[in-house]
Write a protein that holds these residues in place. Structure first.
Motif, PDB file in Angstrom:
ATOM      1  N   GLU A   4      58.266  -7.383  28.570  1.00 33.90           N
ATOM      2  CA  GLU A   4      58.605  -7.159  29.971  1.00 33.90           C
ATOM      3  C   GLU A   4      58.676  -8.523  30.634  1.00 33.90           C
ATOM      4  O   GLU A   4      57.691  -9.252  30.677  1.00 33.90           O
ATOM      5  CB  GLU A   4      57.570  -6.287  30.669  1.00 33.90           C
ATOM      6  N   PHE A   5      59.863  -8.880  31.106  1.00 34.10           N
ATOM      7  CA  PHE A   5      60.061 -10.137  31.818  1.00 34.10           C
ATOM      8  C   PHE A   5      59.961  -9.840  33.310  1.00 34.10           C
ATOM      9  O   PHE A   5      60.697  -9.000  33.822  1.00 34.10           O
ATOM     10  CB  PHE A   5      61.422 -10.752  31.495  1.00 34.10           C
ATOM     11  N   ILE A   6      59.063 -10.539  33.972  1.00 35.57           N
ATOM     12  CA  ILE A   6      58.799 -10.294  35.387  1.00 35.57           C
ATOM     13  C   ILE A   6      59.040 -11.585  36.163  1.00 35.57           C
ATOM     14  O   ILE A   6      58.557 -12.645  35.778  1.00 35.57           O
ATOM     15  CB  ILE A   6      57.348  -9.821  35.613  1.00 35.57           C
ATOM     16  N   THR A   7      59.773 -11.475  37.256  1.00 38.50           N
ATOM     17  CA  THR A   7      59.961 -12.591  38.179  1.00 38.50           C
ATOM     18  C   THR A   7      59.271 -12.232  39.490  1.00 38.50           C
ATOM     19  O   THR A   7      59.466 -11.138  40.014  1.00 38.50           O
ATOM     20  CB  THR A   7      61.449 -12.853  38.446  1.00 38.50           C
ATOM     21  N   VAL A   8      58.469 -13.170  39.981  1.00 34.26           N
ATOM     22  CA  VAL A   8      57.740 -12.977  41.236  1.00 34.26           C
ATOM     23  C   VAL A   8      58.067 -14.153  42.148  1.00 34.26           C
ATOM     24  O   VAL A   8      58.045 -15.302  41.713  1.00 34.26           O
ATOM     25  CB  VAL A   8      56.210 -12.941  40.998  1.00 34.26           C
ATOM     26  N   THR A   9      58.398 -13.860  43.392  1.00 36.04           N
ATOM     27  CA  THR A   9      58.554 -14.906  44.398  1.00 36.04           C
ATOM     28  C   THR A   9      57.376 -14.774  45.352  1.00 36.04           C
ATOM     29  O   THR A   9      57.251 -13.787  46.071  1.00 36.04           O
ATOM     30  CB  THR A   9      59.883 -14.761  45.161  1.00 36.04           C
ATOM     31  N   CYS A  10      56.501 -15.778  45.329  1.00 34.87           N
ATOM     32  CA  CYS A  10      55.295 -15.777  46.158  1.00 34.87           C
ATOM     33  C   CYS A  10      55.590 -16.411  47.522  1.00 34.87           C
ATOM     34  O   CYS A  10      56.472 -17.263  47.627  1.00 34.87           O
ATOM     35  CB  CYS A  10      54.194 -16.585  45.471  1.00 34.87           C
ATOM     36  N   ILE A  19      48.760 -16.366  40.492  1.00 38.56           N
ATOM     37  CA  ILE A  19      48.587 -16.489  39.038  1.00 38.56           C
ATOM     38  C   ILE A  19      47.131 -16.213  38.656  1.00 38.56           C
ATOM     39  O   ILE A  19      46.851 -15.483  37.703  1.00 38.56           O
ATOM     40  CB  ILE A  19      49.050 -17.866  38.538  1.00 38.56           C
ATOM     41  N   GLN A  20      46.205 -16.779  39.400  1.00 40.14           N
ATOM     42  CA  GLN A  20      44.791 -16.581  39.100  1.00 40.14           C
ATOM     43  C   GLN A  20      44.390 -15.118  39.261  1.00 40.14           C
ATOM     44  O   GLN A  20      43.741 -14.539  38.393  1.00 40.14           O
ATOM     45  CB  GLN A  20      43.916 -17.458  39.992  1.00 40.14           C
ATOM     46  N   ARG A  21      44.783 -14.509  40.368  1.00 42.84           N
ATOM     47  CA  ARG A  21      44.422 -13.103  40.601  1.00 42.84           C
ATOM     48  C   ARG A  21      45.082 -12.198  39.561  1.00 42.84           C
ATOM     49  O   ARG A  21      44.462 -11.273  39.051  1.00 42.84           O
ATOM     50  CB  ARG A  21      44.824 -12.671  42.009  1.00 42.84           C
ATOM     51  N   LEU A  81      47.460 -10.285  47.470  1.00 45.16           N
ATOM     52  CA  LEU A  81      48.306 -11.037  46.548  1.00 45.16           C
ATOM     53  C   LEU A  81      49.223 -10.135  45.721  1.00 45.16           C
ATOM     54  O   LEU A  81      49.878 -10.598  44.794  1.00 45.16           O
ATOM     55  CB  LEU A  81      47.441 -11.913  45.634  1.00 45.16           C
ATOM     56  N   LEU A  82      49.293  -8.858  46.074  1.00 46.98           N
ATOM     57  CA  LEU A  82      50.265  -7.973  45.435  1.00 46.98           C
ATOM     58  C   LEU A  82      51.646  -8.368  45.947  1.00 46.98           C
ATOM     59  O   LEU A  82      51.894  -8.390  47.148  1.00 46.98           O
ATOM     60  CB  LEU A  82      49.968  -6.512  45.776  1.00 46.98           C
ATOM     61  N   MET A  83      52.536  -8.715  45.035  1.00 48.01           N
ATOM     62  CA  MET A  83      53.860  -9.211  45.398  1.00 48.01           C
ATOM     63  C   MET A  83      54.939  -8.279  44.847  1.00 48.01           C
ATOM     64  O   MET A  83      54.749  -7.673  43.791  1.00 48.01           O
ATOM     65  CB  MET A  83      54.109 -10.602  44.788  1.00 48.01           C
ATOM     66  N   PRO A  84      56.089  -8.214  45.512  1.00 47.33           N
ATOM     67  CA  PRO A  84      57.226  -7.502  44.920  1.00 47.33           C
ATOM     68  C   PRO A  84      57.650  -8.233  43.648  1.00 47.33           C
ATOM     69  O   PRO A  84      57.551  -9.465  43.572  1.00 47.33           O
ATOM     70  CB  PRO A  84      58.317  -7.607  45.986  1.00 47.33           C
ATOM     71  N   ILE A  85      58.098  -7.471  42.664  1.00 50.29           N
ATOM     72  CA  ILE A  85      58.516  -8.082  41.404  1.00 50.29           C
ATOM     73  C   ILE A  85      59.912  -7.611  41.033  1.00 50.29           C
ATOM     74  O   ILE A  85      60.390  -6.588  41.512  1.00 50.29           O
ATOM     75  CB  ILE A  85      57.540  -7.747  40.245  1.00 50.29           C
ATOM     76  N   HIS A  86      60.542  -8.380  40.168  1.00 53.25           N
ATOM     77  CA  HIS A  86      61.764  -7.955  39.488  1.00 53.25           C
ATOM     78  C   HIS A  86      61.389  -7.908  38.018  1.00 53.25           C
ATOM     79  O   HIS A  86      60.893  -8.889  37.467  1.00 53.25           O
ATOM     80  CB  HIS A  86      62.898  -8.954  39.726  1.00 53.25           C
ATOM     81  N   SER A  87      61.599  -6.756  37.379  1.00 50.98           N
ATOM     82  CA  SER A  87      61.149  -6.554  36.007  1.00 50.98           C
ATOM     83  C   SER A  87      62.287  -6.060  35.123  1.00 50.98           C
ATOM     84  O   SER A  87      63.081  -5.215  35.536  1.00 50.98           O
ATOM     85  CB  SER A  87      60.007  -5.526  36.010  1.00 50.98           C
ATOM     86  N   VAL A  88      62.339  -6.605  33.902  1.00 46.61           N
ATOM     87  CA  VAL A  88      63.284  -6.162  32.884  1.00 46.61           C
ATOM     88  C   VAL A  88      62.486  -5.960  31.604  1.00 46.61           C
ATOM     89  O   VAL A  88      61.715  -6.843  31.206  1.00 46.61           O
ATOM     90  CB  VAL A  88      64.394  -7.207  32.642  1.00 46.61           C
ATOM     91  N   ILE A  89      62.666  -4.806  30.971  1.00 49.26           N
ATOM     92  CA  ILE A  89      61.966  -4.522  29.717  1.00 49.26           C
ATOM     93  C   ILE A  89      62.991  -4.509  28.594  1.00 49.26           C
ATOM     94  O   ILE A  89      63.991  -3.791  28.654  1.00 49.26           O
ATOM     95  CB  ILE A  89      61.217  -3.180  29.787  1.00 49.26           C
TER      96      ILE A  89
END
Length: 108
Positions: A4-10, A19-21, A81-89
């Motif tokens: 699962e490739f996940i992109t997060v924009t913080c 990253i720590q959380r 710190l819950l962020m929207p993600i873009h995910s591809v599996i």
């Protein structure tokens, strides 16, 4: 195996805290799941707010067996710190040594 490739924009300045959380919450939680094999984290030197994650999992069947309640619990534990993600599996095979790039990049 699947990845699962996940992109997060913080938000600006929140990348390291995210990253720590995520490690404390999601990685620790996923380690209790039979599907989990490992995780990689990358950052973008040209975009200090981007985080890229690669979550390695045994199979789609085991991924789908992770209870929704587990995911909801992990999401709640991320708090602010819950962020929207873009995910591809993707279904993948193990890395093919013929195509490794370390030698070209000076990695060996």
């Amino acid at each position: 195996m699947i990845v699962e490739f996940i992109t997060v924009t913080c938000p600006p300045g929140k990348r390291d805290a995210f990253i720590q959380r995520a490690d404390e919450v999601w990685t620790a939680g996923l380690m209790t799941q039979p599907a989990f094999l490992g995780k990689e984290v990358w950052t973008d030197p040209n975009d200090p707010d981007k985080v890229y994650l690669a979550i390695h999992l045994k199979s789609r069947e085991l991924l789908n067996a992770i209870p929704l309640s587990f995911c909801e619990e992990m999401a709640a534990a991320m708090g602010a710190l819950l962020m929207p993600i873009h995910s591809v599996i993707l279904d993948v095979t193990l890395p093919d040594a013929r195509y490794r790039q370390e030698e070209m990049a000076g990695g060996k």
